[in-house]
Each structure stands twice: as C-alpha cells, then as structure tokens.
Design an enzyme around this catalytic site. Structure first.
Site, PDB file in Angstrom:
ATOM      1  CG  ASP A  61       6.211   4.547   1.278  1.00 38.34           C
ATOM      2  OD1 ASP A  61       6.179   5.708   1.747  1.00 38.34           O
ATOM      3  OD2 ASP A  61       5.758   4.261   0.156  1.00 38.34           O
ATOM      4  CG  ASP A 118      -5.095   8.011  -1.020  1.00 39.84           C
ATOM      5  OD1 ASP A 118      -4.352   9.003  -1.133  1.00 39.84           O
ATOM      6  OD2 ASP A 118      -5.045   7.222  -0.067  1.00 39.84           O
TER       7      ASP A 118
END
Length: 245
Positions: free
Chosen positions: A15, A136
C-alpha cells in the site's frame, strides 16, 4: 497470472502513501502501523520470498485523489511477477493508462459502482480478466469513496450486476475486520462465493496461518495479506504452502 481452480493465490499487499509502503488500521489516514521507504523494494522482497502476485494499492489516489503512478511504474520495473493495482482509479482515462502498462489487472471500486458502463468499455477493450471490481463491505453494505460513503446494497446484491457488466473477478474486503489483526468471518465470504462464478480474492483480518487454511476451504481464488506480514504474525514462506487446494 490467471486464477486456477486448484490454487488460492497468496498476495502480499504493498500500500502506497506519501511515497512509502504503509499499513493503516481500518484504512484511516494517520493510523500507520507500518511505514517503509521504497515500496518497489518491498515488492521485490515479497517476490524473492516466493510470491507469485503482488497486490498494490495507491492510498494517495484513494484518499487524496493524487496518483502514485511513478511509484507503480517503479514496482513494475523492479519485479517480474504479475501485479494488480487499485486505489484512486476514478476515471476511465487513468484506468487505460494503467492497463497500457504491463499490469496484470486493475481494481476498480467507486467508478465501477457509480458508472458500470466503464466496466463494459474496459472489459471490451482489454479483456474481462484484467478488470477486477472492488466490493468493500461494512455492516454487510457496500462502501465506496475510500470507505467514507455507504450504499444501500449488499456485496451479494451487487456482485451479479458486475458480472453482467463484464468484470472478470472481485476483490472482497470486509472493512469490519480489516487492519485489526483479529481474524475474520467466513460467512460473508461463503455467501459471496455462492452468488457468483467469477474468481474472488479476499482481503481483511487475515492474521494467522489458520486463517489462510480456513480461507482455502471457502474456495476463494486469492487472499491479500497485509498487516500480518509486516508485523511478522504470518511468515510468507509458510503461507505459500497453502496456495494449493
């Protein structure tokens, strides 16, 4: 690398935020539990340990709308294994810019949910196998815009629509457990797996080798591991033993 029925790909997460490889708690800016310079070298490290695929998320793109494109290119130059890239892909031009690189697949969230016709266009031009949709989930409702906005549909309700629009795979993240290093719930994963017949990659709360064994039994085609790798709760070499069914 395409997904295989007899394999669950273990995907280390890289990330990117402010030019560094980070791990956030619940995706909240400022909650960094890990910060490492040179994300491209981090990706290379996971490759050297045997990873067959790297999962790259541009948090700057997600949070600030500011692309980390130069770092993504550095990662591509540093590793030989396929990478999948998501985060901040808010317009079709940027999606095509990424797909024109040697990237295995891109991960689309908000844009695909609000404008599903973009999935069709990208799938028609580049092939559905290169288009992954991000679902999500928080409290069993889909969240978008960096988990800041909730829509009144469950992942199962949306998943069938995405297949119709040409998505080749789904990244399912359970926000309720993501980044907390406390395990995960199998039922949401199993429910989603039963609802569609395209590959599913799971992310969120994977903390131990036992979690990986459990996920393998759900039939998902891949699992993203982030914080547990960076805090040494999971050894990647050990985890890779459970890629085969």
């Amino acid at each position: 690398m395409s997904f295989k029925e007899d394999e669950m790909l273990i995907m280390p997460a890289v990330d990117i935020k402010n030019g560094k490889c980070v791990q956030l708690v619940q995706g909240e800016p400022g909650s960094e539990m890990v910060e490492i310079d040179n994300p491209e070298l981090v990706a290379s490290h996971w490759q050297d340990l045997g990873a067959k695929n790297i999962h790259v998320i541009d948090l700057d793109g997600t949070i600030h709308g500011k692309s980390s494109f130069p770092i993504i290119k550095k990662i591509l130059n540093e590793v030989n294994v396929p990478i999948q890239v998501g985060g901040g892909i808010r317009d079709i031009e940027y999606a095509k810019q990424l797909l024109d690189l040697d990237i295995e697949r891109i991960i689309i969230g908000t844009m695909g949910i609000k404008h599903p016709e973009t999935i069709e266009e990208l799938s028609d031009e580049y092939g559905s196998e290169r288009i992954m949709i991000s679902l999500d989930s928080k409290d069993n409702k889909v969240v978008i815009k960096g988990w800041q906005e909730k829509i009144d549909k469950s992942p199962v309700e949306l998943s069938a629509e995405f297949k119709e629009h040409g998505a080749g795979s789904i990244l399912f993240t359970n926000v309720d457990v993501e980044g907390l290093l406390g395990g995960f719930y199998t039922k949401p994963v199993e429910d989603l797996k039963k609802s569609v017949d395209i590959p599913i990659v799971y992310s969120g709360g994977v903390t131990t080798i036992d979690d990986i064994k459990l996920l393998n039994k759900t039939g998902v085609e891949g699992v993203v591991i982030g914080s547990a790798l960076y805090t040494n709760k999971i050894d990647l070499t050990e985890a890779l033993k459970y890629q085969k069914r």
